[in-house]
Motif scaffolding. Structure first.
Motif, PDB file in Angstrom:
ATOM      1  N   GLN A 102       0.828  -1.210   0.000  1.00 15.20           N
ATOM      2  CA  GLN A 102       0.000   0.000   0.000  1.00 15.20           C
ATOM      3  C   GLN A 102       0.865   1.265   0.000  1.00 15.20           C
ATOM      4  OE1 GLN A 102      -2.399   0.463   3.455  1.00 15.20           O
ATOM      5  NE2 GLN A 102      -3.760   1.989   2.521  1.00 15.20           N
ATOM      6  N   TRP A 103       2.000   1.262   0.795  1.00 17.23           N
ATOM      7  CA  TRP A 103       2.890   2.444   0.838  1.00 17.23           C
ATOM      8  C   TRP A 103       3.525   2.693  -0.526  1.00 17.23           C
ATOM      9  CZ3 TRP A 103       8.207   2.958   0.154  1.00 17.23           C
ATOM     10  CH2 TRP A 103       8.743   4.195   0.494  1.00 17.23           C
ATOM     11  N   ILE A 104       3.930   1.557  -1.187  1.00 15.46           N
ATOM     12  CA  ILE A 104       4.520   1.706  -2.525  1.00 15.46           C
ATOM     13  C   ILE A 104       3.476   2.246  -3.486  1.00 15.46           C
ATOM     14  CG2 ILE A 104       5.528   0.450  -4.461  1.00 15.46           C
ATOM     15  CD1 ILE A 104       6.777  -1.462  -2.414  1.00 15.46           C
ATOM     16  N   PHE A 105       2.271   1.744  -3.333  1.00 17.21           N
ATOM     17  CA  PHE A 105       1.205   2.202  -4.226  1.00 17.21           C
ATOM     18  C   PHE A 105       0.896   3.691  -4.017  1.00 17.21           C
ATOM     19  CE2 PHE A 105      -3.389   3.026  -4.589  1.00 17.21           C
ATOM     20  CZ  PHE A 105      -3.549   2.853  -5.951  1.00 17.21           C
ATOM     21  N   ILE A 106       0.837   4.093  -2.750  1.00 14.31           N
ATOM     22  CA  ILE A 106       0.542   5.513  -2.469  1.00 14.31           C
ATOM     23  C   ILE A 106       1.667   6.407  -2.977  1.00 14.31           C
ATOM     24  CG2 ILE A 106       0.219   7.207  -0.624  1.00 14.31           C
ATOM     25  CD1 ILE A 106      -1.216   5.032   0.962  1.00 14.31           C
ATOM     26  N   SER A 107       2.926   5.970  -2.783  1.00 16.13           N
ATOM     27  CA  SER A 107       4.069   6.777  -3.237  1.00 16.13           C
ATOM     28  C   SER A 107       4.061   6.913  -4.742  1.00 16.13           C
ATOM     29  CB  SER A 107       5.379   6.136  -2.774  1.00 16.13           C
ATOM     30  OG  SER A 107       5.423   6.050  -1.375  1.00 16.13           O
ATOM     31  N   LEU A 108       3.842   5.776  -5.405  1.00 16.21           N
ATOM     32  CA  LEU A 108       3.808   5.844  -6.875  1.00 16.21           C
ATOM     33  C   LEU A 108       2.654   6.713  -7.346  1.00 16.21           C
ATOM     34  CD1 LEU A 108       4.603   2.108  -7.773  1.00 16.21           C
ATOM     35  CD2 LEU A 108       6.117   4.087  -7.982  1.00 16.21           C
ATOM     36  N   THR A 109       1.528   6.587  -6.640  1.00 16.82           N
ATOM     37  CA  THR A 109       0.375   7.405  -7.039  1.00 16.82           C
ATOM     38  C   THR A 109       0.674   8.901  -6.870  1.00 16.82           C
ATOM     39  OG1 THR A 109      -1.086   5.621  -6.348  1.00 16.82           O
ATOM     40  CG2 THR A 109      -2.080   7.793  -6.657  1.00 16.82           C
ATOM     41  N   ARG A 110       1.308   9.223  -5.746  1.00 18.77           N
ATOM     42  CA  ARG A 110       1.616  10.651  -5.505  1.00 18.77           C
ATOM     43  C   ARG A 110       2.629  11.184  -6.506  1.00 18.77           C
ATOM     44  NH1 ARG A 110       2.230  10.995   1.103  1.00 18.77           N
ATOM     45  NH2 ARG A 110      -0.002  10.761   1.594  1.00 18.77           N
TER      46      ARG A 110
END
Length: 941
Positions: A102-110
């Motif tokens: 989830q953290w990787i996903f949020i970072s990539l999304t941001r």
């Protein structure tokens, strides 16, 4: 329109439903064989439909009680033996893995969103023309304005706007609005991106404050521990060190007292030495004592006068020589001017000058100058007496003053007197020149002899007597350079530089039995006089090596002063003749001379001036200037008459409020109307209209004045009227008027603040009412100074405006005087408070007699000045008086040890304070004063 970014496919995070071929699930019974094996995924029942059964009479609380009974909910379900117990720890690896995802996903999304935002913003901002982004963008520039708003394209050829122009204008307006929207959206997005950083900074600030509070507590604990360490470990050792230091100081004090006892015996010893003519020993003792006073006993209060007393004793050695020279000068200058020769007792004069130079008493020319001044006064007196004897119309018993006698003479008699004065002063100058020539020759001879002695001293070493002679004359021409020279060349010497008289070639030699000065013995005044009188012309000033060069400088300075003294004699003669001239001109008689008489007077003055110039080589201008000053006699007499009148009025002023006659009120009203001149006299009206008033009304303000100020207003209006009539004398009259205003200010200050009215007028005392009245009079004069300045400015040339600065200085002096009067009023009450409150004691009955007396005096003060000063000035004055009262009360309470602890003494003081404030607030114009009495208590530490 806004650009919508394309959607990105994200892989599902949930597992797909199991198929019919799954083996992880338990197989169930086959209900419908043609559809394959049945599983729990084959259920098609709609749960909401099953819960909402329309056949039920009422809504059941539990779905499962419908078929299995009401006891179904209370039945416990036995745990399964085939299923394990599941806890949160069993989901730990799953949560960790998917948290990272989830953290990787949020970072990539941001990051992707930020990149897309930047790309979108850049694309949107590229729609805005580059000219708006330039740093030098300014619509004031015509080229920029035409590039942004091309109005020239919208104007049709005929000058009227068409529909096409209107459409172009709307299109341009929409385009500019679109640019504005793009920029605003970009700015808003940038702000939203920075919001998280802002909230992070705020949370950091709160954390920092918490840490500071904890640090502050730690510092307070550390300070308490440090104070304890100081009390326990430091005070004892410091007390021991302090005791040792006090012991050392006591020992040094004992040594100082012994030295003071020795110095105390200096004066009697010096007197004994002087009685036996032991001048060298006395001067050496004086020098030693001076050195001790400057080095060891400097600042001793009991010896503060000893240094000056020793200097006076030192001067006794030269006193005999100075007195002899004074007697000779007096007898020479006061003898008859026609008596020959010009130089009286030339040999005696030479011997006296030699002796004075030997003793280094080089200020004898000042004595000659003083005697010359007295002789010049005697010449004028003698000439007047000789002239008055031949005039029977003047009775010298009745008219005793010389100036009055000269004014009673006719012009011809006075002119003969002036001619006699001129001839007498010419003879006087001839005698002075001859005497000064003899003195100059002696000084030059002494200078030449001293140069020879100095050259001789450089080749041979000086004897020890040089040092003792130096001590004899210490303090006359000593400097740091001389001390350095003495240290460089000092020490015992063998051969004398010549202390005693030296015989001339072929002259008489001193008798064999006559006493000679020994080594180390100073030459006394009697000895020096006898040496010079016996024909000694060889001269030597005794002193340490290096000192003769300084003596040569002093002798050269004396030679120059002799020539200056001759110049001073010429100026003195002219000054005394000016006295004779001005004594005659005092009553204005010279202004009434005929042209012939005035020409004769001018020729006589010019002839005398040329004669003195040829005799003394000095052009004196005082007599010529006095004669030329008669052209300004009118202005001088005009000013002096009014200044004298003002002085008489002030000397007779009793400083009481005067009634204001109606003509002075009309005078002030005319000034307010812009007429700076004396008004025409009006015919007298009825009695009621001409009744005098108590106050002078100026611009709506009441001024309580004395009679002198009313006449002063009329006097400076006379000055203004004078420059209206004669504009050419404006500059001179301005300076005279400034002098008059300064005189009024200074004289009123002497009479009121300086209490001169007690002796001049006979007032018993200067009351507060007198002070307030004087302040109000000064304020009235200050009110009119700008009007006078403006009036004089209209009569001056622009290059003469610099003289107007006199009015600025006068205004400052008057305001300073007013401030001093206010300070005096406060000081009166301050001294009263100090005297009364110093006896204040906190005890019943209340209010105390001390506070009753204070309130009584404050009321008297208010009663005296409230009618004279404006309300604002009265409030300011009593605010300062109240501050003084609080200061003295605070000191007395601190002395008595009374504090605001709510105790009995505190309560008694508060009763007195309340009585004081009620009395003060009951006075007129003081009802709204802020009388906070918190300052009377010492702040607790």
């Amino acid at each position: 329109t806004t650009h919508i970014p394309p959607t990105t496919h994200i892989p599902p995070t949930t597992h797909p439903p199991p198929t019919n071929h799954a083996r992880g699930l338990r197989e169930g019974p086959s209900v419908v064989s043609e559809h394959g094996r049945w599983t729990v995924y084959s259920s098609k029942v709609n749960l909401p439909a099953a819960l909402n059964d329309p056949r039920l009479a009422k809504r059941e609380s539990d779905f499962f009680t419908k078929s299995w009974g009401l006891d179904f909910a209370d039945t416990e379900v036995m745990p399964s033996f085939y299923l394990p117990n599941i806890s949160r720890e069993d989901f730990g690896p799953y949560l960790v893995f998917f948290s990272m995802c989830q953290w990787i996903f949020i970072s990539l999304t941001r990051s992707l969103s930020h990149a897309l935002f930047l790309e979108k913003s850049r694309a949107e901002l590229e729609q805005v023309p580059k000219i708006f982004m330039r740093p030098e963008f300014a619509l004031e520039d015509s080229a920029t304005f035409n590039a942004v708003l091309p109005w020239s394209h919208f104007n049709s050829a005929g000058g009227c706007k068409s529909s096409r122009d209107m459409a172009s204008s709307r299109l341009l307006q929409e385009k500019l609005s679109h640019y504005l929207d793009v920029v605003e959206v970009s700015i808003a997005r940038q702000i939203s991106l920075r919001s998280e950083a802002f909230f992070h900074a705020m949370s950091s600030q709160h954390e920092l404050q918490d840490r500071l509070r904890s640090t502050q507590g730690a510092v307070a604990v550390l300070r308490g521990r440090t104070a304890t360490m100081e009390r326990v470990m430091c005070r004892g050792p410091l007390s021991l060190l302090r005791t040792a230091l006090e012991r050392g100081n006591c020992a040094r004090l004992y040594d100082k007292l012994k030295l003071m006892a020795a110095v105390h015996q200096t004066q009697p010893t010096v007197q004994l030495l002087l009685a036996t003519s032991e001048f060298v020993g006395a001067l050496e003792l004086i020098a030693t004592t001076k050195e001790v006073l400057q080095q060891e006993l400097q600042g001793i209060h009991s010896f503060r006068h000893l240094g000056s007393q020793l200097c006076e004793l030192e001067k006794l050695i030269d006193k005999m020589m100075v007195e002899d020279f004074s007697m000779y000068t007096r007898s020479d200058l006061n003898r008859s001017l026609r008596e020959e020769p010009h130089v009286l007792e030339k040999e005696r004069l030479e011997s006296l000058v030699f002796g004075l130079l030997r003793q280094r008493k080089l200020d004898f020319l000042d004595i000659y100058n003083e005697e010359m001044i007295q002789a010049a006064k005697g010449i004028v007196t003698q000439c007047v007496v000789d002239s008055v004897v031949n005039i029977p119309d003047i009775d010298t018993d009745v008219v005793t003053k010389l100036a009055d006698q000269m004014r009673l003479m006719t012009f011809l008699q006075w002119f003969d007197l002036l001619q006699s004065v001129f001839s007498s002063f010419l003879l006087f100058l001839q005698r002075v020149k001859a005497t000064l020539s003899v003195i100059r020759n002696v000084v030059l001879e002494a200078l030449d002899s001293n140069q020879k002695s100095r050259l001789l001293a450089e080749q041979t070493t000086a004897p020890a007597a040089c040092h003792l002679a130096y001590l004899t004359h210490e303090g006359l021409f000593i400097s740091d350079a001389l001390s350095d020279a003495q240290r460089a060349h000092g020490g015992p010497q063998e051969k004398s530089s010549g202390l005693g008289p030296r015989p001339q070639h072929g002259g008489a030699v001193e008798p064999e039995g006559s006493p000679r000065p020994q080594q180390g013995e100073a030459v006394g005044p009697d000895r020096a006089s006898s040496d010079s009188a016996s024909g000694t012309t060889e001269f030597c000033l005794v002193g340490p090596p290096g000192l003769p060069f300084v003596i040569e400088l002093e002798l050269g300075r004396v030679a120059n002063n002799i020539q200056e003294l001759l110049y001073a004699a010429s100026d003195l003669s002219h000054d005394r003749c000016v006295k004779v001239l001005m004594a005659r001109a005092k009553d204005g008689s010279l202004e009434r001379l005929s042209p012939g008489e005035f020409v004769g007077l001018s020729q006589a003055v010019e002839a005398f001036a040329r004669s003195t110039e040829d005799l003394c080589c000095r052009r004196s201008v005082s007599l010529r200037g006095a004669l030329q000053s008669q052209a300004n006699r009118f202005v001088h007499r005009f000013h002096e008459e009014r200044k004298t009148k003002l002085s008489l009025l002030l000397d007779n002023e009793r400083w009481k409020q005067a009634e204001v006659p109606v003509e002075f009120q009309h005078l002030v009203d005319s000034i307010a109307d812009g007429r700076i001149a004396l008004p025409e006299r009006k015919p007298p009206g009825n009695a009621e209209e001409r009744k005098p008033g108590d106050f002078l009304l100026v611009d709506g303000q009441k001024y309580a004045v004395v009679g002198t100020v009313l006449l002063l207003i009329r006097i400076f209006l006379e000055y203004c009227q004078c420059i209206n009539d004669i504009p050419s004398i404006t500059t001179d009259l301005l300076s005279r008027l400034a002098d008059l205003l300064k005189h009024f200010n200074s004289r009123s200050c002497q009479l009121v603040l300086g209490a001169g009215a007690l002796q001049v007028v006979g007032l018993k005392t200067i009351t507060t009412k007198n002070l307030a009245l004087a302040s109000r009079c000064l304020q009235l004069v200050v009110h009119y100074i700008p009007l006078i300045r403006t009036h004089f400015e209209t009569k001056l040339q622009p290059k003469q405006y610099s003289v107007l600065r006199h009015f600025d200085h006068i205004t400052k002096d008057y305001n300073d005087h007013i401030a001093e009067i206010s300070a005096k009023l406060v000081a009166i009450m301050d001294s009263l408070f100090e005297k009364v409150l110093s006896k204040y004691e906190v005890k019943a009955p209340m209010p105390s007699a001390c506070f009753r007396h204070v309130c009584k005096q404050v009321s008297k003060m208010h009663e005296a000045i409230s009618e004279l000063l404006p309300e604002q000035q009265t409030q300011t004055l009593f605010w300062r008086i109240n501050g003084s009262f609080k200061m003295h009360l605070k000191r007395q309470l601190a002395r008595l040890g009374v504090v605001n602890d709510g105790g009995p003494q505190h309560g008694l003081v508060m009763v007195d304070v309340a009585f004081y404030t009620e009395n003060l607030l009951s006075l007129r114009t003081l009802e709204n004063m802020d009388l906070s009495m918190v300052e009377i208590w010492e702040h607790k530490r």
